[in-house]
Design a protein around this motif. Structure first.
Motif, PDB file in Angstrom:
ATOM      1  N   VAL A   1      -2.838   1.272  11.204  1.00  0.00           N
ATOM      2  CA  VAL A   1      -1.995   1.729  12.312  1.00  0.00           C
ATOM      3  C   VAL A   1      -1.085   0.580  12.734  1.00  0.00           C
ATOM      4  O   VAL A   1      -1.561  -0.528  12.993  1.00  0.00           O
ATOM      5  CB  VAL A   1      -2.842   2.201  13.507  1.00  0.00           C
ATOM      6  N   VAL A   2       0.210   0.854  12.800  1.00  0.00           N
ATOM      7  CA  VAL A   2       1.190  -0.142  13.226  1.00  0.00           C
ATOM      8  C   VAL A   2       1.948   0.433  14.415  1.00  0.00           C
ATOM      9  O   VAL A   2       2.568   1.494  14.309  1.00  0.00           O
ATOM     10  CB  VAL A   2       2.181  -0.495  12.098  1.00  0.00           C
ATOM     11  N   GLY A   3       1.890  -0.235  15.528  1.00  0.00           N
ATOM     12  CA  GLY A   3       2.571   0.296  16.703  1.00  0.00           C
ATOM     13  C   GLY A   3       2.739  -0.744  17.776  1.00  0.00           C
ATOM     14  O   GLY A   3       2.446  -1.933  17.586  1.00  0.00           O
ATOM     15  N   ARG A   4       3.209  -0.270  18.933  1.00  0.00           N
ATOM     16  CA  ARG A   4       3.413  -1.150  20.076  1.00  0.00           C
ATOM     17  C   ARG A   4       2.243  -1.046  21.028  1.00  0.00           C
ATOM     18  O   ARG A   4       1.187  -0.577  20.637  1.00  0.00           O
ATOM     19  CB  ARG A   4       4.751  -0.821  20.727  1.00  0.00           C
ATOM     20  N   ARG A   5       2.420  -1.457  22.279  1.00  0.00           N
ATOM     21  CA  ARG A   5       1.265  -1.764  23.129  1.00  0.00           C
ATOM     22  C   ARG A   5       0.234  -0.645  23.222  1.00  0.00           C
ATOM     23  O   ARG A   5      -0.964  -0.912  23.225  1.00  0.00           O
ATOM     24  CB  ARG A   5       1.733  -2.165  24.529  1.00  0.00           C
ATOM     25  N   SER A   6       0.662   0.635  23.272  1.00  0.00           N
ATOM     26  CA  SER A   6      -0.328   1.708  23.392  1.00  0.00           C
ATOM     27  C   SER A   6      -1.102   1.928  22.101  1.00  0.00           C
ATOM     28  O   SER A   6      -2.141   2.590  22.103  1.00  0.00           O
ATOM     29  CB  SER A   6       0.350   3.009  23.815  1.00  0.00           C
ATOM     30  N   ALA A   7      -0.624   1.353  20.977  1.00  0.00           N
ATOM     31  CA  ALA A   7      -1.327   1.508  19.705  1.00  0.00           C
ATOM     32  C   ALA A   7      -2.674   0.808  19.713  1.00  0.00           C
ATOM     33  O   ALA A   7      -3.520   1.082  18.854  1.00  0.00           O
ATOM     34  CB  ALA A   7      -0.475   0.970  18.552  1.00  0.00           C
ATOM     35  N   VAL A   8      -2.906  -0.076  20.683  1.00  0.00           N
ATOM     36  CA  VAL A   8      -4.193  -0.772  20.742  1.00  0.00           C
ATOM     37  C   VAL A   8      -5.336   0.209  20.989  1.00  0.00           C
ATOM     38  O   VAL A   8      -6.490  -0.094  20.694  1.00  0.00           O
ATOM     39  CB  VAL A   8      -4.144  -1.860  21.840  1.00  0.00           C
ATOM     40  N   TYR A   9      -5.016   1.417  21.484  1.00  0.00           N
ATOM     41  CA  TYR A   9      -6.045   2.428  21.723  1.00  0.00           C
ATOM     42  C   TYR A   9      -6.194   3.408  20.553  1.00  0.00           C
ATOM     43  O   TYR A   9      -7.010   4.321  20.640  1.00  0.00           O
ATOM     44  CB  TYR A   9      -5.705   3.231  22.981  1.00  0.00           C
ATOM     45  N   ALA A  10      -5.429   3.248  19.491  1.00  0.00           N
ATOM     46  CA  ALA A  10      -5.457   4.207  18.380  1.00  0.00           C
ATOM     47  C   ALA A  10      -6.883   4.373  17.857  1.00  0.00           C
ATOM     48  O   ALA A  10      -7.521   3.398  17.434  1.00  0.00           O
ATOM     49  CB  ALA A  10      -4.538   3.743  17.260  1.00  0.00           C
TER      50      ALA A  10
ATOM     51  N   ALA B   1       1.488  14.312  15.200  1.00  0.00           N
ATOM     52  CA  ALA B   1       0.963  14.429  13.838  1.00  0.00           C
ATOM     53  C   ALA B   1       0.375  13.096  13.365  1.00  0.00           C
ATOM     54  O   ALA B   1      -0.679  13.059  12.721  1.00  0.00           O
ATOM     55  CB  ALA B   1       2.054  14.888  12.888  1.00  0.00           C
ATOM     56  N   GLN B   2       1.039  11.998  13.703  1.00  0.00           N
ATOM     57  CA  GLN B   2       0.510  10.689  13.326  1.00  0.00           C
ATOM     58  C   GLN B   2      -0.793  10.389  14.061  1.00  0.00           C
ATOM     59  O   GLN B   2      -1.714   9.778  13.505  1.00  0.00           O
ATOM     60  CB  GLN B   2       1.547   9.598  13.635  1.00  0.00           C
TER      61      GLN B   2
ATOM     62  N   VAL C   1       0.844  -1.203   0.000  1.00  0.00           N
ATOM     63  CA  VAL C   1       0.000   0.000   0.000  1.00  0.00           C
ATOM     64  C   VAL C   1       0.874   1.246   0.000  1.00  0.00           C
ATOM     65  O   VAL C   1       2.049   1.207   0.386  1.00  0.00           O
ATOM     66  CB  VAL C   1      -0.941   0.015   1.230  1.00  0.00           C
ATOM     67  N   PRO C   2       0.323   2.393  -0.407  1.00  0.00           N
ATOM     68  CA  PRO C   2       1.081   3.646  -0.371  1.00  0.00           C
ATOM     69  C   PRO C   2       1.459   4.027   1.058  1.00  0.00           C
ATOM     70  O   PRO C   2       0.810   3.626   2.031  1.00  0.00           O
ATOM     71  CB  PRO C   2       0.106   4.667  -0.972  1.00  0.00           C
ATOM     72  N   ALA C   3       2.507   4.825   1.169  1.00  0.00           N
ATOM     73  CA  ALA C   3       3.018   5.204   2.487  1.00  0.00           C
ATOM     74  C   ALA C   3       1.997   5.995   3.289  1.00  0.00           C
ATOM     75  O   ALA C   3       1.947   5.879   4.523  1.00  0.00           O
ATOM     76  CB  ALA C   3       4.313   6.007   2.334  1.00  0.00           C
ATOM     77  N   ASP C   4       1.163   6.799   2.620  1.00  0.00           N
ATOM     78  CA  ASP C   4       0.200   7.618   3.361  1.00  0.00           C
ATOM     79  C   ASP C   4      -0.976   6.814   3.906  1.00  0.00           C
ATOM     80  O   ASP C   4      -1.819   7.351   4.620  1.00  0.00           O
ATOM     81  CB  ASP C   4      -0.316   8.758   2.481  1.00  0.00           C
ATOM     82  N   ALA C   5      -1.035   5.520   3.590  1.00  0.00           N
ATOM     83  CA  ALA C   5      -2.106   4.676   4.120  1.00  0.00           C
ATOM     84  C   ALA C   5      -1.719   4.023   5.441  1.00  0.00           C
ATOM     85  O   ALA C   5      -2.538   3.354   6.062  1.00  0.00           O
ATOM     86  CB  ALA C   5      -2.473   3.583   3.116  1.00  0.00           C
ATOM     87  N   VAL C   6      -0.464   4.215   5.879  1.00  0.00           N
ATOM     88  CA  VAL C   6       0.046   3.567   7.084  1.00  0.00           C
ATOM     89  C   VAL C   6       0.464   4.625   8.086  1.00  0.00           C
ATOM     90  O   VAL C   6       1.143   5.596   7.736  1.00  0.00           O
ATOM     91  CB  VAL C   6       1.239   2.640   6.761  1.00  0.00           C
TER      92      VAL C   6
END
Length: 660
Positions: free
Chosen positions: A246-255, A233-234, A214-219
């Motif tokens: 959304v790709v992240g670590r444990r706090s990303a589960v709340y994104a 900004a993210q 996918v394009p970079a702006d989709a992630v």
């Protein structure tokens, strides 16, 4: 005359008695700016100061002409707390008997003015388009798992057995391509996906897999390694009304991604996914709460199965999903042969496999600990060598070096054994550096690479090399390792922890998945259920057996466990109130309290509470009510100059390793 508008706000405070919504009148000049989700400043009369807060909702006054303080100012007109995020944080906090402000502090980054202005000035992001070729590749990656694509579309909860190999000659595991394919499949349907991983190396693999599709702006990347402005900004990007991955670590589960259709966790047994800060909610539990609220698909993927997920499978809440054609590494249980020295660290079979594999490519050697000699013992009585200042364990950085205490850092000059009086030391274990030294001499003219916390290595090429790595720090080899040797397994299993077998199986399985197809994986000096599960690649069966063993002992995750720490009188009061509020708790539900006092002037204690999942809501509510009541009593006694100490009562639910 129009009705007065009232803002219901959540204060940014961990104080338990402030963990509720407060009503503030909105002054007429601020009516247009005070909307749900914005940051404001409000007065707190009891503290006599201004506090930060977020507006949760705006309502009309009920007409009772009650006296209300007014909102002082609007910090930012950018709504950063959507209703869906507050609802998730509230439910997560209630489940863990914690404060919603503590959860929001993990989920919402600190405001960065320049990044916010740049975001407001930029055009609204466009809906990302998934190329037809990428969608076809994603569907092909999901095809080996029968019905997986339909399960994602139907919002099911799944435990997925990840493919145990790398992706061709690329420096990433096949699991990353599988999760990326699931996310792309979800994005193509116009919904967001949230992918949560334990550490930065897993995140890098997943980002690389998505970059090919996918394009970079989709992630969107969500982690604390970014600068403050970049992370903020993210976060603002996730608030946009267009789907995103959304790709992240444990706090990303709340994104708070728009219309989330998939939440996926990789390797949920990793301790890095357990939040150390209050209220200490594991990313797995937060994901389960989120899925219940949003109805999205939920995927727990890994090379092993945690007992927590296995419990959910057995009660029918999560469904297993495995590939139609089972794959597994070639695991060899290597033991010392007859006639060999039992002090030999690497048996002849593993040594021969490494020698042959080094003619073709890299060889991975996993060890338990970093450093040269992580532990020292007395050469005469073999008792552990301890620091004379703090009784901490001694270790050596290199041969002949002065021993250093692992706790206080002092050099142990002229050390003497406190038991037998000897002045001689002996190395009791070999770390990554000593192992590299020994194997480097055994394989001359061979490149040796050390990968541990002090020497991070993300990937290695396909040329011959000995890679000595600590558990969890193994780099990825292009095309896979030609052999994998797992050392110190018996030492790893000696750790006194409830989940030690589960953790060892996860460490070994993840290392075995880095081997090239058909390459041998030698587990040295280990037998028993864990070794059999690795050799037969039946990790779910091991998790099932572990869960069955823990159920009669009432150990997690067969039951939930909460800890109560604080002043002895407060702990006793809370336990009595808990018994009264939840009479269904059995006689053995409470373990303790035990004395944890460090000074005689302040008696403290600790207790554990074990309870079934059916009683979870009642126990959490009772514990939270007790914490709030104790805080109010402490505040009152402080005003009255009474003898009662300040509030120190702490409650934590879902302990993975109960310990009194």
């Amino acid at each position: 005359m129009s009705a007065r508008r009232v803002a219901r706000v959540q204060l940014d405070s961990p104080v338990p008695q402030l963990d509720r919504l407060f009503d503030y009148a909105i002054p007429h000049p601020l009516v247009a700016d005070v909307v749900p989700g914005v940051r404001v400043k409000v007065p707190l009369r009891s503290a006599g100061r201004m506090m930060d807060a977020c507006v949760v909702e705006v309502v009309a006054d009920d007409g009772t002409e009650r006296p209300l303080s007014s909102v002082e100012s609007v910090v930012s007109t950018m709504p950063v707390l959507p209703e869906r995020l507050f609802a998730l944080a509230r439910k997560v906090a209630d489940r863990a008997a914690g404060s919603v402000s503590d959860v929001l502090r993990l989920a919402v980054p600190k405001r960065m003015v320049r990044a916010e202005k740049a975001w407001l000035a930029a055009p609204v992001p466009e809906t990302p388009v998934v190329p037809a070729e990428s969608l076809a590749r994603a569907d092909a990656a999901l095809k080996p798992y029968v019905g997986l694509a339909d399960a994602l579309d139907g919002g099911e909860r799944l435990a997925v057995d990840a493919p145990p190999h790398t992706t061709g000659t690329l420096p990433r595991g096949a699991w990353a391509d599988l999760l990326a394919a699931a996310a792309v499949h979800t994005l193509a349907r116009g919904r967001s996906a949230v992918l949560v991983v334990p550490d930065y190396r897993d995140q890098a693999q997943l980002m690389a897999a998505l970059a090919d599709l996918v394009p970079a702006d989709a992630v969107v990347r969500d982690d604390a390694d970014q600068s403050g402005p970049a992370r903020y900004a993210q976060y603002l990007r996730t608030l946009a009304p267009v789907p995103v991955i959304v790709v992240g670590r444990r706090s990303a589960v709340y994104a708070p991604a728009h219309d989330t259709g998939l939440v996926a966790l990789w390797d949920d047994g990793d301790s890095l996914l357990a939040e150390p800060l209050a209220p200490g909610v594991h990313a797995r539990d937060a994901a389960l709460v989120r899925q219940e609220l949003e109805g999205s698909a939920l995927v727990f993927a890994g090379h092993t199965r945690s007992t927590d997920v296995q419990r959910l499978v057995e009660v029918g809440y999560v469904r297993e999903s495995a590939p139609a054609r089972r794959q597994s590494p070639r695991v060899v249980l290597s033991a010392t042969r007859e006639g060999e020295s039992r002090t030999a660290r690497v048996p002849s079979s593993a040594f021969a496999a490494a020698r042959e594999a080094l003619t073709q490519g890299p060889v991975l050697v996993q060890v338990a600990r970093p450093g040269y000699a992580p532990s020292l013992v007395c050469a005469d009585c073999r008792r552990p060598a301890r620091c004379t200042h703090c009784a901490g364990p001694l270790r050596a950085a290199r041969p002949g070096a002065v021993p250093v205490c692992a706790w206080c850092g002092r050099n142990a000059h002229a050390w003497t054994c406190g038991h037998c009086g000897s002045v001689k030391l002996r190395m009791a274990s070999s770390g990554s550096e000593r192992t590299a030294d020994e194997l480097g001499r055994a394989f001359p003219n061979t490149r040796v690479i050390i990968a541990d916390g002090a020497h991070p290595v993300a990937e290695v090429d396909a040329t011959p090399a000995l890679v000595i790595a600590t558990r969890g720090a193994e780099p990825i080899a292009r095309g896979g390792y030609r052999a994998v040797i797992l050392l110190d397994g018996d030492r790893m299993l000696q750790n006194e922890a409830l989940r030690v077998g589960e953790h060892c199986l996860r460490w070994w399985s993840n290392a075995a998945a880095l081997a090239a197809p058909g390459a041998p994986v030698h587990l040295v000096g280990v037998a028993g259920p864990v070794a059999r599960a690795l050799a037969t690649w039946t990790q779910p069966a091991y998790a099932r057996a572990e869960l069955a063993d823990r159920a009669p002992l009432r150990m997690p995750p067969a039951v939930r466990v909460a800890s109560v720490d604080g002043h002895a009188r407060s702990v006793d009061t809370l336990l009595a109130e808990l018994r009264e509020a939840v009479p269904d708790l059995d006689a053995l539900a409470v373990l303790g309290p035990v004395d944890t006092s460090t000074t005689p002037d302040t008696p403290t204690s600790r207790a554990l509470v074990r309870f079934d999942y059916a009683h979870g809501r009642a126990v959490a509510d009772a514990l939270r009510a007790g914490v709030i009541a104790d805080a109010l009593r402490a505040r009152k006694s402080t005003k009255d100059k009474g003898p009662r100490p300040r509030n120190t009562l702490r409650v934590r639910l879902d302990l993975p390793e109960p310990d009194l």
